[in-house]
Design an enzyme around this catalytic site. Structure first.
Site, mmCIF file in Angstrom:
data_model
loop_
_atom_site.group_PDB
_atom_site.id
_atom_site.type_symbol
_atom_site.label_atom_id
_atom_site.label_comp_id
_atom_site.label_asym_id
_atom_site.label_seq_id
_atom_site.Cartn_x
_atom_site.Cartn_y
_atom_site.Cartn_z
ATOM 1 N N ASP A 179 59.343 12.862 3.199
ATOM 2 C CA ASP A 179 59.733 13.138 1.819
ATOM 3 C C ASP A 179 60.216 11.828 1.223
ATOM 4 O O ASP A 179 61.323 11.358 1.535
ATOM 5 C CB ASP A 179 60.837 14.187 1.773
ATOM 6 N N ASN A 234 50.894 5.523 -3.779
ATOM 7 C CA ASN A 234 50.140 6.509 -4.547
ATOM 8 C C ASN A 234 50.899 7.821 -4.756
ATOM 9 O O ASN A 234 50.589 8.565 -5.685
ATOM 10 C CB ASN A 234 48.816 6.787 -3.842
ATOM 11 N N TYR A 271 56.958 11.820 -16.754
ATOM 12 C CA TYR A 271 55.860 11.208 -15.998
ATOM 13 C C TYR A 271 55.466 9.860 -16.602
ATOM 14 O O TYR A 271 55.359 8.848 -15.888
ATOM 15 C CB TYR A 271 54.668 12.159 -15.989
ATOM 16 N N LYS A 311 55.754 6.055 -14.944
ATOM 17 C CA LYS A 311 54.587 5.218 -14.695
ATOM 18 C C LYS A 311 54.673 3.883 -15.432
ATOM 19 O O LYS A 311 54.197 2.848 -14.930
ATOM 20 C CB LYS A 311 53.307 5.961 -15.074
#
Length: 255
Positions: A65, A93, A159, A163
């Site tokens: 995790d 990733n 999100y 990023k």
């Protein structure tokens, strides 16, 4: 294949998902020994590793995790130990992409995405660089970001922000680690095909295909190809760069 990564030992995080499996496959095809990390998608990661081994490559599955900093360090150490004490490439990733309106988003929901998408990148990169420095010879780190780093979509604020930070982390890390022979870059994919996507979001897929100059969705292997390039000697003078892999969508005007 051309053996661009022959002799390398790579760790790909989030390798139970479609993009991660595509990256791992391409690394193995180019000669790298690949450690596939997963958190819950163990069956998918095991199947991908089995196919690599059946094709004559080396692969192992490691579970952790990555929202836990100690787990990040452990999985990097396990990958290096499996690789005979070496780790030459890391692909960060692993990530999450939930949808939520900003107005109703709780701080805990924000932190869950940031911890998965950004804090894990920080911790895994830090641990991997320590291994690369100890062994000498340098290495490469590639973060999987997104075109949403600069073109956010509704309901994706957490999100997109994570990023954007991933892209900037790669550039900052490139500055600090370059003298050790370690290159750090990011890859920003557009919409990548996954099983069931056309059925679940037909209108979105049609809009994407109409907007993309390449006329199609991306494939996991398209992202894998970009990562292979950045980990290979062909990119020996490429660091601090964000490589957009989106079929040309970002080239379209926004008006």
């Amino acid at each position: 294949m051309s053996g661009l990564l022959e002799g390398q030992v790579a760790l790909v995080t989030g390798a139970g998902g479609g993009i991660g499996r595509g990256i791992a496959r391409r690394f193995a095809q180019e000669g790298a020994a690949v450690a596939l990390h997963c958190r819950t998608a163990v069956t998918a990661a095991d199947e991908a590793a089995s196919r690599i081994r059946e094709s004559g490559g080396r692969a192992v599955v490691l579970r952790a995790d990555l929202t836990d900093e100690d787990a990040c360090r452990r999985v990097v150490a396990e990958a290096a130990e499996w690789g005979g004490g070496r780790l030459t490439a890391l692909v960060n990733n692993a990530g999450a992409q939930p949808t939520r309106e900003l107005a109703g988003m709780a701080a805990a929901q924000w932190r869950a995405v940031v911890d998965t998408n950004l804090s894990s990148v920080f911790a895994c990169t830090q641990a991997a660089v320590e291994v690369m420095r100890e062994r000498g010879g340098g290495g490469s780190v590639t973060h999987i970001a997104s075109i949403e780093a600069t073109r956010p979509a509704p309901l994706h604020a957490h999100y997109a922000a994570s990023k954007a930070a991933v892209v900037t982390h790669a550039r900052a890390a490139a500055l600090e680690y370059g003298r050790s022979g370690i290159r750090v870059n990011s890859v920003s994919p557009g919409l990548i095909h996954r099983e069931g996507l056309e059925e679940a979001w037909p209108e979105g897929v049609r809009r994407w295909e109409g907007a993309a100059p390449a006329g199609r969705l991306g494939r996991p292997e398209d992202v894998g190809d970009a990562c292979v390039f950045l980990a290979s000697g062909l990119a020996s003078w490429v660091t601090g760069h964000d490589l957009v892999v989106d079929g040309g969508v970002s080239a379209r005007p926004g008006w």
